[in-house]
Structures are given as C-alpha cells and as structure tokens.
Design a protein around this motif. Structure first.
Motif, PDB file in Angstrom:
ATOM      1  N   GLU A 234       8.368  14.168  -7.712  1.00 53.42           N
ATOM      2  CA  GLU A 234       9.715  13.478  -7.651  1.00 53.42           C
ATOM      3  C   GLU A 234       9.925  12.815  -6.401  1.00 53.42           C
ATOM      4  OE1 GLU A 234       9.242  16.727  -8.247  1.00 53.42           O
ATOM      5  OE2 GLU A 234       9.829  16.967 -10.512  1.00 53.42           O
ATOM      6  N   LYS A 235       9.052  12.957  -5.392  1.00 54.88           N
ATOM      7  CA  LYS A 235       9.265  12.227  -4.071  1.00 54.88           C
ATOM      8  C   LYS A 235       7.846  12.168  -3.470  1.00 54.88           C
ATOM      9  CE  LYS A 235      10.719  16.679  -1.997  1.00 54.88           C
ATOM     10  NZ  LYS A 235      11.638  17.321  -0.994  1.00 54.88           N
ATOM     11  N   SER A 236       7.024  11.720  -4.030  1.00 51.69           N
ATOM     12  CA  SER A 236       5.288  11.714  -3.926  1.00 51.69           C
ATOM     13  C   SER A 236       5.163  10.607  -2.546  1.00 51.69           C
ATOM     14  CB  SER A 236       4.780  11.670  -5.099  1.00 51.69           C
ATOM     15  OG  SER A 236       4.858  10.265  -5.415  1.00 51.69           O
ATOM     16  N   VAL A 237       5.806   9.612  -2.741  1.00 54.71           N
ATOM     17  CA  VAL A 237       5.618   8.546  -1.667  1.00 54.71           C
ATOM     18  C   VAL A 237       5.996   9.118  -0.432  1.00 54.71           C
ATOM     19  CG1 VAL A 237       6.148   6.106  -0.993  1.00 54.71           C
ATOM     20  CG2 VAL A 237       6.116   6.884  -3.147  1.00 54.71           C
ATOM     21  N   VAL A 238       4.892   9.175   0.662  1.00 51.47           N
ATOM     22  CA  VAL A 238       4.868   9.776   2.025  1.00 51.47           C
ATOM     23  C   VAL A 238       4.733   8.423   2.944  1.00 51.47           C
ATOM     24  CG1 VAL A 238       4.415  12.192   1.317  1.00 51.47           C
ATOM     25  CG2 VAL A 238       2.561  10.375   1.799  1.00 51.47           C
ATOM     26  N   ALA A 239       4.270   7.430   2.541  1.00 54.07           N
ATOM     27  CA  ALA A 239       4.067   6.397   3.571  1.00 54.07           C
ATOM     28  C   ALA A 239       3.960   5.104   2.634  1.00 54.07           C
ATOM     29  CB  ALA A 239       2.767   6.245   4.310  1.00 54.07           C
ATOM     30  N   VAL A 240       4.473   3.981   2.892  1.00 51.87           N
ATOM     31  CA  VAL A 240       4.217   2.649   2.197  1.00 51.87           C
ATOM     32  C   VAL A 240       4.552   1.415   3.368  1.00 51.87           C
ATOM     33  CG1 VAL A 240       6.966   2.602   1.638  1.00 51.87           C
ATOM     34  CG2 VAL A 240       5.495   1.368   0.232  1.00 51.87           C
TER      35      VAL A 240
ATOM     36  N   VAL B 222       0.801  -1.191   0.005  1.00 52.20           N
ATOM     37  CA  VAL B 222      -0.085   0.008   0.192  1.00 52.20           C
ATOM     38  C   VAL B 222       0.922   1.255  -0.162  1.00 52.20           C
ATOM     39  CG1 VAL B 222      -2.085   1.137   1.151  1.00 52.20           C
ATOM     40  CG2 VAL B 222      -1.732  -1.356   1.164  1.00 52.20           C
ATOM     41  N   VAL B 223       0.480   2.234  -0.889  1.00 53.90           N
ATOM     42  CA  VAL B 223       1.406   3.319  -0.848  1.00 53.90           C
ATOM     43  C   VAL B 223       0.911   4.565  -0.967  1.00 53.90           C
ATOM     44  CG1 VAL B 223       3.310   4.424  -2.572  1.00 53.90           C
ATOM     45  CG2 VAL B 223       2.867   1.980  -2.589  1.00 53.90           C
ATOM     46  N   LEU B 224       0.944   5.456   0.005  1.00 49.55           N
ATOM     47  CA  LEU B 224       0.191   6.689   0.042  1.00 49.55           C
ATOM     48  C   LEU B 224       1.145   7.736  -0.879  1.00 49.55           C
ATOM     49  CD1 LEU B 224      -2.232   8.461   1.412  1.00 49.55           C
ATOM     50  CD2 LEU B 224      -0.512   8.684   3.448  1.00 49.55           C
ATOM     51  N   HIS B 225       0.433   8.498  -1.325  1.00 49.18           N
ATOM     52  CA  HIS B 225       1.342   9.812  -2.464  1.00 49.18           C
ATOM     53  C   HIS B 225       0.894  10.916  -2.193  1.00 49.18           C
ATOM     54  CE1 HIS B 225       3.436   7.079  -5.372  1.00 49.18           C
ATOM     55  NE2 HIS B 225       2.502   6.211  -5.129  1.00 49.18           N
ATOM     56  N   ASP B 226       1.824  11.912  -2.060  1.00 54.39           N
ATOM     57  CA  ASP B 226       1.605  13.430  -2.125  1.00 54.39           C
ATOM     58  C   ASP B 226       2.035  14.061  -3.425  1.00 54.39           C
ATOM     59  OD1 ASP B 226       1.377  16.297  -1.619  1.00 54.39           O
ATOM     60  OD2 ASP B 226       2.506  16.228   0.085  1.00 54.39           O
ATOM     61  N   TYR B 227       0.850  14.138  -4.395  1.00 57.18           N
ATOM     62  CA  TYR B 227       1.253  14.649  -5.562  1.00 57.18           C
ATOM     63  C   TYR B 227       1.989  16.132  -5.620  1.00 57.18           C
ATOM     64  CZ  TYR B 227      -0.719  10.290  -7.563  1.00 57.18           C
ATOM     65  OH  TYR B 227      -0.867   8.983  -7.664  1.00 57.18           O
TER      66      TYR B 227
ATOM     67  N   VAL C 201       5.530  -5.306  -2.688  1.00 59.84           N
ATOM     68  CA  VAL C 201       5.345  -5.856  -4.019  1.00 59.84           C
ATOM     69  C   VAL C 201       5.953  -5.028  -5.184  1.00 59.84           C
ATOM     70  CG1 VAL C 201       3.396  -6.225  -5.651  1.00 59.84           C
ATOM     71  CG2 VAL C 201       3.123  -7.193  -3.280  1.00 59.84           C
ATOM     72  N   THR C 202       5.822  -3.604  -5.032  1.00 58.66           N
ATOM     73  CA  THR C 202       6.299  -2.861  -6.241  1.00 58.66           C
ATOM     74  C   THR C 202       7.547  -2.076  -5.920  1.00 58.66           C
ATOM     75  OG1 THR C 202       4.691  -1.065  -5.433  1.00 58.66           O
ATOM     76  CG2 THR C 202       4.074  -2.293  -6.843  1.00 58.66           C
ATOM     77  N   GLY C 203       8.197  -2.555  -4.704  1.00 63.16           N
ATOM     78  CA  GLY C 203       9.551  -1.952  -4.195  1.00 63.16           C
ATOM     79  C   GLY C 203       9.844  -0.481  -3.880  1.00 63.16           C
ATOM     80  N   ARG C 204       8.504   0.086  -3.655  1.00 63.69           N
ATOM     81  CA  ARG C 204       8.371   1.675  -3.404  1.00 63.69           C
ATOM     82  C   ARG C 204       9.080   1.776  -2.097  1.00 63.69           C
ATOM     83  NH1 ARG C 204       4.935   3.361  -6.610  1.00 63.69           N
ATOM     84  NH2 ARG C 204       6.505   4.992  -7.005  1.00 63.69           N
ATOM     85  N   THR C 205       9.494   3.083  -1.893  1.00 63.28           N
ATOM     86  CA  THR C 205      10.148   3.573  -0.417  1.00 63.28           C
ATOM     87  C   THR C 205       9.800   4.883  -0.211  1.00 63.28           C
ATOM     88  OG1 THR C 205      12.223   4.145  -1.509  1.00 63.28           O
ATOM     89  CG2 THR C 205      12.296   1.938  -0.602  1.00 63.28           C
ATOM     90  N   VAL C 206       9.665   5.237   0.814  1.00 61.20           N
ATOM     91  CA  VAL C 206       9.228   6.550   1.316  1.00 61.20           C
ATOM     92  C   VAL C 206      10.228   7.576   0.703  1.00 61.20           C
ATOM     93  CG1 VAL C 206       9.331   8.310   3.247  1.00 61.20           C
ATOM     94  CG2 VAL C 206       8.063   6.212   3.463  1.00 61.20           C
ATOM     95  N   GLY C 207       9.809   8.790   0.158  1.00 66.20           N
ATOM     96  CA  GLY C 207      10.712   9.575  -0.689  1.00 66.20           C
ATOM     97  C   GLY C 207      10.881   9.332  -2.077  1.00 66.20           C
ATOM     98  N   GLY C 208      10.320   8.009  -2.402  1.00 64.53           N
ATOM     99  CA  GLY C 208      10.441   7.755  -3.828  1.00 64.53           C
ATOM    100  C   GLY C 208       9.363   8.413  -4.706  1.00 64.53           C
ATOM    101  N   ALA C 209       9.632   8.358  -6.019  1.00 58.69           N
ATOM    102  CA  ALA C 209       8.775   9.069  -6.968  1.00 58.69           C
ATOM    103  C   ALA C 209       7.362   8.398  -7.332  1.00 58.69           C
ATOM    104  CB  ALA C 209       9.613   9.293  -8.289  1.00 58.69           C
ATOM    105  N   MET C 210       6.523   9.306  -7.867  1.00 60.78           N
ATOM    106  CA  MET C 210       5.251   8.590  -8.418  1.00 60.78           C
ATOM    107  C   MET C 210       5.642   7.602  -9.619  1.00 60.78           C
ATOM    108  SD  MET C 210       3.439  11.344 -10.570  1.00 60.78           S
ATOM    109  CE  MET C 210       3.090  12.633  -9.216  1.00 60.78           C
TER     110      MET C 210
END
Length: 226
Positions: free
Chosen positions: A42-48, A33-38, A52-61
């Motif tokens: 360039e660093k939209s991921v604020v919580a993860v 589950v990924v929470l984005h701030d658009y 499954v998709t390899g996202r990290t906080v501070g990652g891009a959309m």
C-alpha cells in the motif's frame, strides 16, 4: 533469520536509492524511475525521480507490481513493454525485480519513458514515406499512489470485458472475473477481497466464495492442487 533478511533488503534499497536519481538525470525529463519495496504494497514507493507516472514516495504499487506479487519468487523482469497511462501518455517501461540472497522477490526498480513525442514523429515520417500502418492497440496501465484506485481500475477493466454489471454475468463469467483479478495479483493486497466485493455490490462471503472456486478451477485446469 527474518531480521537479517530484512536488514539485507533495506541495504539493497538504500544502495539503489541514488541510482534512481542517476538514471532519471541521464534520460532527462521524459523519464521517471521508481524504487519499490513490496513488503508494504500500500506504500511501496520508497524513492522516485521524475514525473511521467505521477508517483510519490509513500505511494502504492501499480497493477504491474500486483502482477509481480502474484507470481511471487517466480516473477521475472519485464523489459521494454509499451503501455498507456490512464491519462493517455504513451510509456515504454522496464520492471526489474529485486531479490535477496535467498532468491526471494521483495521489490522492483522501474524505469518509465514517455515515448509519445517519438511515436508521433515516427508516425509522421511513416505517413510521409507512405507507410500508413495503424498503430497496435495498447493496454492501459493504472499508475496510482492510492492502492484502492488501482484495485478499482482493475475491477472496472475486467468487468468491462464482459457483458455488463455483476447481475448480468453468468456463473462462468463471474468465476472468470475473479480468476482474472487473482492472476493480476489484486488479492495479494490486504483488504482487496472486501474492496472488490464493495465495488461489485456483493457480500464479502460471496466474494470469498467466488475467489475460492476460481482458484480451484485454475488448479484443476493446470493440474495443481488447491
């Protein structure tokens, strides 16, 4: 007013942050589950939660987020769509847009479930039952923590649909390429025009020119104004 809206948006994101962990725990290790701030593409991921998709906080959309940005406040939820990651993982996803009290879209809550094992089991049972229909071709979605890699993947995907390199494309195909990238929200990302120009081996001025012409052609075909 802007400061009040930003405070409201921050409060919505803060309220949803524990929800991210709750959903992921409920569905187990095959879910992220990924929470984005658009406001910061360039660093939209604020919580993860989950991997499954390899996202990290501070990652891009992802390119899905770019598509939401391109649609602006007209963006709608995209629910239960199936795609593949670039690593081949079969994923069922839902993207739910976040709006402030004015109705403006500023983020998204995304749920991704790895359905590869379920699909394999379904195929096996179908084969045993004599139902051997071939699976439908699925699109590949780039989930990357680096916005540059997402933009590059979209450029490559659009170019691969055409005849070959930029030099081999005629004018209509070049306009189609820029129009397609624009529709996918690529140019909503800061510095994307320069990046696309470098990827295609053309000047920044040429890239801006083709983008302007592609938008003008789109406005003409849809009856809009430039």
């Amino acid at each position: 007013m802007d400061s009040e809206l930003n405070a409201e948006r921050d409060a919505i994101l803060a309220a949803l942050t524990p929800v991210v962990d709750g959903i992921a725990v409920t569905f187990g290790p095959m879910c992220d589950v990924v929470l984005h701030d658009y406001r910061s593409p360039e660093k939209s991921v604020v919580a993860v939660a989950g991997s499954v998709t390899g996202r990290t906080v501070g990652g891009a959309m992802s390119e899905i987020g770019m598509r939401v940005l391109a649609r602006g406040d007209a963006a709608a939820d995209e629910l239960n769509y199936v795609t593949r990651t670039r690593g081949g993982t079969l994923v069922k996803s839902s993207t739910m847009v976040l709006r402030d009290s004015t109705g403006a879209v500023f983020g998204a809550l995304c749920v991704n479930v790895d359905v590869g094992a379920v699909t394999q089991a379904h195929g096996l049972l179908g084969a045993l039952a004599g139902l051997g229909a071939a699976p439908a071709e699925l699109p590949t979605t780039t989930f990357g923590n680096d916005i540059d890699s997402v933009v590059d993947a979209l450029v490559d995907a659009h170019q691969s649909k055409q005849r070959g390199s930029w030099a081999e494309l005629d004018r209509a195909e070049r306009l189609e390429l820029f129009g397609g990238l624009d529709t996918r929200g690529v140019f909503a990302v800061r510095g994307a025009v320069e990046q696309v120009a470098a990827r295609l081996g053309i000047s920044r001025a040429s890239a801006y020119n083709y983008l302007s012409r592609a938008r003008a052609a789109h406005d003409t075909s849809t009856g809009g104004s430039a």
